[in-house]
Design a protein around this motif. Structure first.
Motif: not given
Length: 159
Positions: A79-91, A63-66, A17-26
């Motif tokens: 801090v909401d983990p979804d916001r962190v994930e979006r920030m990482i994806n953006g970087i 990416r894991a080190k980031l 299934r896709p992740t919440d932000d649709k940036s990956a497949i889990r």
């Protein structure tokens, strides 16, 4: 996909299934050899990035080190983990879209600082203390002074 527990190379996908932000497949996987279950994530990777360290050494971007460095900065912060994930994806997207295969570690640090400044001020200062190599309490005072816009008056005296 190799099983991380028994190293068997024949694992089965049980659920995708896709992740919440649709940036990956889990993908939930099952190993028939040892019975273990584990999760993998599949992400689009536009190019192989190499990080040029301050010493001149070149290492593959991880990416894991980031994620780990942000986890440390954000430890015990609300801090909401979804916001962190979006920030990482953006970087990662910004790094991949720069058009360069080799990225200076300072550029990655700058992007992280940019993201943390708007995400969480305490995490921003924590990350800055490592990124900018603070050695003394005065380094924190100077940095906090710059953040608040006053370099001389760092802390307000409140009873």
């Amino acid at each position: 996909m190799r099983c991380p527990f028994c190293q068997n190379e024949d694992t089965q996908v049980k659920d995708s299934r896709p992740t919440d932000d649709k940036s990956a497949i889990r993908r939930r996987r099952f190993c028939p050899a040892c019975g273990a279950r584990f999760t993998t994530f599949e992400r689009v990777q536009l190019r192989e990035l190499t990080v040029i360290k301050k010493t001149g050494r070149r290492v593959p971007f991880e990416r894991a080190k980031l994620e780990r460095s942000l986890d440390i900065s954000l430890r015990k912060r609300p801090v909401d983990p979804d916001r962190v994930e979006r920030m990482i994806n953006g970087i990662v997207r910004r790094l991949e879209s720069m058009g360069e295969n080799e990225i200076d570690s300072g550029e990655i640090g700058r992007l992280v600082m940019e993201g943390l400044e708007s995400l969480d001020q305490v995490a921003y200062v924590r990350y800055a203390s490592v990124y900018r190599n603070f050695r003394e309490a005065s380094d924190f005072e100077k940095f906090l002074g710059k953040m608040s816009g006053t370099e001389d008056e760092v802390f307000s005296e409140e009873p």
